[in-house]
Design a protein around this motif. Structure first.
Motif, PDB file in Angstrom:
ATOM      1  N   GLU A   1       0.806  -1.216   0.000  1.00  0.00           N
ATOM      2  CA  GLU A   1       0.000   0.000   0.000  1.00  0.00           C
ATOM      3  C   GLU A   1       0.844   1.273   0.000  1.00  0.00           C
ATOM      4  O   GLU A   1       0.548   2.228  -0.694  1.00  0.00           O
ATOM      5  N   ASP A   2       1.919   1.249   0.804  1.00  0.00           N
ATOM      6  CA  ASP A   2       2.715   2.472   0.911  1.00  0.00           C
ATOM      7  C   ASP A   2       3.931   2.499  -0.004  1.00  0.00           C
ATOM      8  O   ASP A   2       4.864   3.266   0.215  1.00  0.00           O
ATOM      9  N   GLY A   3       3.934   1.682  -1.033  1.00  0.00           N
ATOM     10  CA  GLY A   3       5.005   1.804  -2.020  1.00  0.00           C
ATOM     11  C   GLY A   3       5.646   0.488  -2.425  1.00  0.00           C
ATOM     12  O   GLY A   3       5.117  -0.583  -2.128  1.00  0.00           O
ATOM     13  N   LEU A   4       6.778   0.630  -3.084  1.00  0.00           N
ATOM     14  CA  LEU A   4       7.523  -0.540  -3.578  1.00  0.00           C
ATOM     15  C   LEU A   4       8.608  -0.908  -2.589  1.00  0.00           C
ATOM     16  O   LEU A   4       9.279  -0.031  -2.037  1.00  0.00           O
ATOM     17  N   PHE A   5       8.781  -2.193  -2.375  1.00  0.00           N
ATOM     18  CA  PHE A   5       9.827  -2.648  -1.469  1.00  0.00           C
ATOM     19  C   PHE A   5      10.605  -3.785  -2.101  1.00  0.00           C
ATOM     20  O   PHE A   5      10.103  -4.468  -2.997  1.00  0.00           O
ATOM     21  N   LEU A   6      11.811  -3.967  -1.609  1.00  0.00           N
ATOM     22  CA  LEU A   6      12.618  -5.098  -2.033  1.00  0.00           C
ATOM     23  C   LEU A   6      12.108  -6.323  -1.271  1.00  0.00           C
ATOM     24  O   LEU A   6      11.924  -6.260  -0.054  1.00  0.00           O
ATOM     25  N   ALA A   7      11.858  -7.432  -1.998  1.00  0.00           N
ATOM     26  CA  ALA A   7      11.400  -8.656  -1.329  1.00  0.00           C
ATOM     27  C   ALA A   7      12.471  -9.128  -0.339  1.00  0.00           C
ATOM     28  O   ALA A   7      13.663  -8.968  -0.601  1.00  0.00           O
ATOM     29  N   ASP A   8      12.022  -9.719   0.777  1.00  0.00           N
ATOM     30  CA  ASP A   8      12.968 -10.101   1.838  1.00  0.00           C
ATOM     31  C   ASP A   8      14.082 -11.023   1.355  1.00  0.00           C
ATOM     32  O   ASP A   8      15.252 -10.810   1.665  1.00  0.00           O
ATOM     33  N   ASP A   9      13.700 -12.069   0.587  1.00  0.00           N
ATOM     34  CA  ASP A   9      14.746 -13.017   0.173  1.00  0.00           C
ATOM     35  C   ASP A   9      15.694 -12.379  -0.843  1.00  0.00           C
ATOM     36  O   ASP A   9      16.888 -12.668  -0.855  1.00  0.00           O
ATOM     37  N   ALA A  10      15.145 -11.476  -1.689  1.00  0.00           N
ATOM     38  CA  ALA A  10      16.006 -10.777  -2.649  1.00  0.00           C
ATOM     39  C   ALA A  10      16.985  -9.869  -1.905  1.00  0.00           C
ATOM     40  O   ALA A  10      18.170  -9.811  -2.228  1.00  0.00           O
ATOM     41  N   ARG A  11      16.478  -9.183  -0.853  1.00  0.00           N
ATOM     42  CA  ARG A  11      17.370  -8.318  -0.078  1.00  0.00           C
ATOM     43  C   ARG A  11      18.476  -9.118   0.598  1.00  0.00           C
ATOM     44  O   ARG A  11      19.633  -8.723   0.609  1.00  0.00           O
ATOM     45  N   GLU A  12      18.070 -10.273   1.126  1.00  0.00           N
ATOM     46  CA  GLU A  12      19.048 -11.109   1.826  1.00  0.00           C
ATOM     47  C   GLU A  12      20.185 -11.506   0.881  1.00  0.00           C
ATOM     48  O   GLU A  12      21.371 -11.382   1.212  1.00  0.00           O
ATOM     49  N   GLU A  13      19.817 -11.949  -0.335  1.00  0.00           N
ATOM     50  CA  GLU A  13      20.835 -12.382  -1.286  1.00  0.00           C
ATOM     51  C   GLU A  13      21.648 -11.184  -1.791  1.00  0.00           C
ATOM     52  O   GLU A  13      22.870 -11.255  -1.937  1.00  0.00           O
ATOM     53  N   TRP A  14      20.952 -10.072  -2.027  1.00  0.00           N
ATOM     54  CA  TRP A  14      21.602  -8.849  -2.522  1.00  0.00           C
ATOM     55  C   TRP A  14      22.658  -8.378  -1.528  1.00  0.00           C
ATOM     56  O   TRP A  14      23.806  -8.113  -1.879  1.00  0.00           O
ATOM     57  N   GLU A  15      22.250  -8.319  -0.250  1.00  0.00           N
ATOM     58  CA  GLU A  15      23.177  -7.808   0.764  1.00  0.00           C
ATOM     59  C   GLU A  15      24.318  -8.776   1.044  1.00  0.00           C
ATOM     60  O   GLU A  15      25.439  -8.344   1.314  1.00  0.00           O
ATOM     61  N   SER A  16      24.045 -10.087   0.955  1.00  0.00           N
ATOM     62  CA  SER A  16      25.156 -11.011   1.222  1.00  0.00           C
ATOM     63  C   SER A  16      26.136 -11.010   0.051  1.00  0.00           C
ATOM     64  O   SER A  16      27.342 -11.179   0.244  1.00  0.00           O
ATOM     65  N   THR A  17      25.626 -10.793  -1.182  1.00  0.00           N
ATOM     66  CA  THR A  17      26.547 -10.667  -2.324  1.00  0.00           C
ATOM     67  C   THR A  17      27.405  -9.418  -2.158  1.00  0.00           C
ATOM     68  O   THR A  17      28.614  -9.431  -2.404  1.00  0.00           O
ATOM     69  N   MET A  18      26.772  -8.320  -1.699  1.00  0.00           N
ATOM     70  CA  MET A  18      27.539  -7.087  -1.476  1.00  0.00           C
ATOM     71  C   MET A  18      28.611  -7.312  -0.412  1.00  0.00           C
ATOM     72  O   MET A  18      29.733  -6.822  -0.523  1.00  0.00           O
ATOM     73  N   ALA A  19      28.256  -8.076   0.634  1.00  0.00           N
ATOM     74  CA  ALA A  19      29.219  -8.317   1.716  1.00  0.00           C
ATOM     75  C   ALA A  19      30.426  -9.085   1.194  1.00  0.00           C
ATOM     76  O   ALA A  19      31.559  -8.847   1.618  1.00  0.00           O
ATOM     77  N   THR A  20      30.188 -10.011   0.249  1.00  0.00           N
ATOM     78  CA  THR A  20      31.297 -10.756  -0.345  1.00  0.00           C
ATOM     79  C   THR A  20      32.157  -9.830  -1.205  1.00  0.00           C
ATOM     80  O   THR A  20      33.384  -9.843  -1.117  1.00  0.00           O
ATOM     81  N   LEU A  21      31.485  -9.015  -2.041  1.00  0.00           N
ATOM     82  CA  LEU A  21      32.214  -8.124  -2.949  1.00  0.00           C
ATOM     83  C   LEU A  21      32.998  -7.060  -2.184  1.00  0.00           C
ATOM     84  O   LEU A  21      34.005  -6.543  -2.666  1.00  0.00           O
ATOM     85  N   ARG A  22      32.510  -6.724  -0.982  1.00  0.00           N
ATOM     86  CA  ARG A  22      33.159  -5.708  -0.139  1.00  0.00           C
ATOM     87  C   ARG A  22      34.616  -6.080   0.149  1.00  0.00           C
ATOM     88  O   ARG A  22      35.454  -5.225   0.372  1.00  0.00           O
TER      89      ARG A  22
END
Ligand SMILES: [Zn+2]
Length: 265
Positions: free
Chosen positions: A120-141
């Motif tokens: 209702e209040d907008g677009l959000f990143l799906a939880d599992d997509a965020r989890e994978e996105w952030e863990s990939t970023m943590a590896t690339l970091r």
């Protein structure tokens, strides 16, 4: 390995040599050498020769040069003298890995693939997509700039020359020539992996890289908290010098990296 070899820093010399870094360091070595010469000509001479040799072998002598020299050179309005290539080379304004994809098509594709969810209040990143996105970023970091450049080259859906340059990543592809900051490159590679893995066409995933930066909650580069701020308070990461002082951005509270730049109204 000879003493000379052990002093060499191939990542900052040869074809990797950064001209702004070299010029700034030579200028500093000469200034310091001349200042010391006033007290002792011999010590001044040693400083000059030693400093010049260090810049020649190591690319720079002042610690942290690669993170400040390109910005210093830009701030002094000298950047054009350090461009390379006949076309002037890519400029340092941070860009995105854009693709010719209709934004509506991109949005509906991301929703269908379950990357984004509409509430209702907008677009959000799906939880599992965020989890994978952030863990990939943590590896690339953990990668070096050179390894990150390689990850970018592997992730984009076309052949491109990708180099670690100007404290970021420059990409030369068949239809684009862009420079992105390290934090943005980390976010974008993580986006490409996460989105393509959910069955999205790689060109659509490419178009999603910039809008996806909007959903960042942790700094791609250092893991610090990301907050809405302005380029006045936050000057690292992107070439903030080119932006208006009050440009709205998502920036890292810890390292000052600019992760997302809100479009001008
Ligand atoms: Zn950070």
């Amino acid at each position: 390995m000879s003493v000379i070899d052990s002093l060499k820093r191939p990542e900052h010399t040869g074809e990797n040599r950064c001209l702004p870094c070299t010029a700034v360091n030579i200028a500093l070595v000469v200034l310091v050498g001349l200042a010391v010469s006033v007290l002792s000509p011999l010590v001044g001479f040693v400083v000059l020769v030693g400093g010049a040799l260090a810049v020649y072998l190591r690319g720079y002598v002042v610690p942290g040069t690669p993170s400040f020299a390109p910005r210093l050179v830009s701030a002094l309005g000298l950047a054009e003298y350090f461009e390379h290539g006949d076309d002037g080379g890519p400029d340092r304004r941070s860009e995105s890995l854009d693709a010719n994809v209709d934004p509506d098509v991109m949005l509906s594709t991301l929703l269908n693939a379950g990357v984004l969810v509409e509430e209702e209040d907008g677009l959000f990143l799906a939880d599992d997509a965020r989890e994978e996105w952030e863990s990939t970023m943590a590896t690339l970091r953990k990668t070096t700039d050179e390894e990150l450049a390689e990850a970018v080259a592997n992730a984009v859906p076309f052949d491109a020359t990708v180099d670690a340059e100007f404290d970021g990543i420059s990409l030369d592809g068949p239809s684009m020539s862009v420079w992105i900051s390290r934090p943005q490159a980390i976010a974008d590679v993580a986006t490409l992996y996460t989105v393509v893995e959910r069955g999205v066409d790689p060109m659509v995933a490419l178009a999603a890289t910039e809008p996806m930066r909007m959903f960042t909650e942790v700094c791609p580069d250092c893991g610090g908290p990301v907050e809405e701020t302005t380029t006045r308070n936050c000057c690292g990461g992107t070439a903030g010098l080119y932006d208006s002082p009050e440009h709205e951005v998502l920036g890292c509270a810890d390292c000052g990296a600019v992760v997302y730049e809100f479009p001008d109204e």
